[in-house]
Design an enzyme around this catalytic site. Sequence first.
Site, mmCIF file in Angstrom:
data_model
loop_
_atom_site.group_PDB
_atom_site.id
_atom_site.type_symbol
_atom_site.label_atom_id
_atom_site.label_comp_id
_atom_site.label_asym_id
_atom_site.label_seq_id
_atom_site.Cartn_x
_atom_site.Cartn_y
_atom_site.Cartn_z
ATOM 1 N N ASP A 136 -14.023 121.855 -37.954
ATOM 2 C CA ASP A 136 -12.802 121.873 -38.752
ATOM 3 C C ASP A 136 -12.981 122.575 -40.092
ATOM 4 O O ASP A 136 -12.167 122.431 -40.996
ATOM 5 C CB ASP A 136 -12.267 120.454 -38.965
ATOM 6 N N LYS A 169 -2.111 110.856 -35.130
ATOM 7 C CA LYS A 169 -2.439 112.003 -34.287
ATOM 8 C C LYS A 169 -1.392 112.086 -33.179
ATOM 9 O O LYS A 169 -1.339 111.229 -32.290
ATOM 10 C CB LYS A 169 -3.841 111.851 -33.694
#
Length: 455
Positions: free
Chosen positions: A252, A386
């Site tokens: 990420d 999420k």
Amino acid sequence: MSVQDYLDKHMLSRKLEDAVNAAVRAKTSDPVLFISNHMRKAVQSVITKIKARQILDSRGIPTVEVDLHTNKGVFRASVPSGNSTSMYEAVELRDGDKGVYLGNGVAKAVKNINDKISEALIGMDPTLQSQIDQAMIDLDKTEKKGELGANAILAVSIAACKAGAAEKEVPLYKHIADLSGKTSPTLPVPAFTVISGGKHAGSNLAIQEIMILPIGASKFEEALRMGTETYHHLKAVITEKYGAHNCNVGEDGGFAPNISSFREALDLVKEAISRAGYDEKIKIALDVAATDFCIGKRYDLDFQSPQKSGQNFKSAEDMIDLYKELCSEYPIVSIEDPFDKEDWEHIKHISSLGICQVVGDDLLMSNAKRIERAITESACNALLLKVNQVGTITEVIEVVKLAKEAHWGVVTSHRCGETIDSFIADLSVGLASGVIKAGAPCRGERLEKYNQVSF
């Protein structure tokens, strides 16, 4: 049929007259364009076609992309994917053929969209998000969307949400706010990943992420600048101390220096913040992801180092003492998943101490039942949201409402396997989630989200 009969049948004469009158009232300099747009708005939008395909995410692993067509345009959406999956989250449908993409293909999910979901949704109004989502849930007939695949359902749900915003001629975040019943969308604070560890990187650091939050910024653009400047100062600090070869990044975008000590990593971040001149304006957050290194009831802080693994075990009580020390030594305001996902006892304990925000990710899996339990037991005080763990936008809105009614914080999160779809940026603003966690200010699929918020 004569021209006059055709005009009469479709009431075109009246519609054209209305359009011309509107053009006159507007005193438009381009009446043809004005009348064309006016007529276009008079036609109700419906879904006319849905076409899916397999694409690759930021890790080179297949995921689903959808083009949803209406008589007003084409709306594209793609879904992210994470490293970890749980029995508590919606099911991501994979092909399982080890000879193709190591079993990670999504041809089945794509086929389900093209053959089943498409047929069920053709002719529906894209502004009716809850009805579209319910139609897919009814078609799937399983609790966790295992028949059609949550990756298939979510891609269509997001694309429909975009089409609904276009039909209403409002920004996507405003449409999401309307769907949730909110009237005042709010820009979030970005949580930039600056150090990557755990399963997101190849370093020896057990914790998954160290993030910085520019809470002292007066607007999002300033927060973006502060985070980016600090990120680049951190690169210089790491280079000076360990060499440029330790500036590789994780999945990420966070730097992954080959260190194992929590304090050593935090010292690097603290130094970067100081060099950037933001000592009082930037705070630190940790994503421990403790489930990844929990063995039995103990935590192996050297699980990333095979030659050392097993030599640095900590009990849950040791970890509490460690977190208390770190929160007193560093400007830490939030800790995500400080214990194993089933260690409710110690998560409740650390939450009761009030030393920082405690965020539930693996603990909750964005699952309504898990959230309800956590609220009842005061197990944490913030939700990591999420969307792919939930499966539809309507259900996402409901779990956020559940968290907010309990006066929790909400962190809208990316996944390690991302695409260039910026939907979660608008979602974070529309639902006023407070924080958006989209990775480092590095790598296009991460910056796509931050740039969309600042647009």
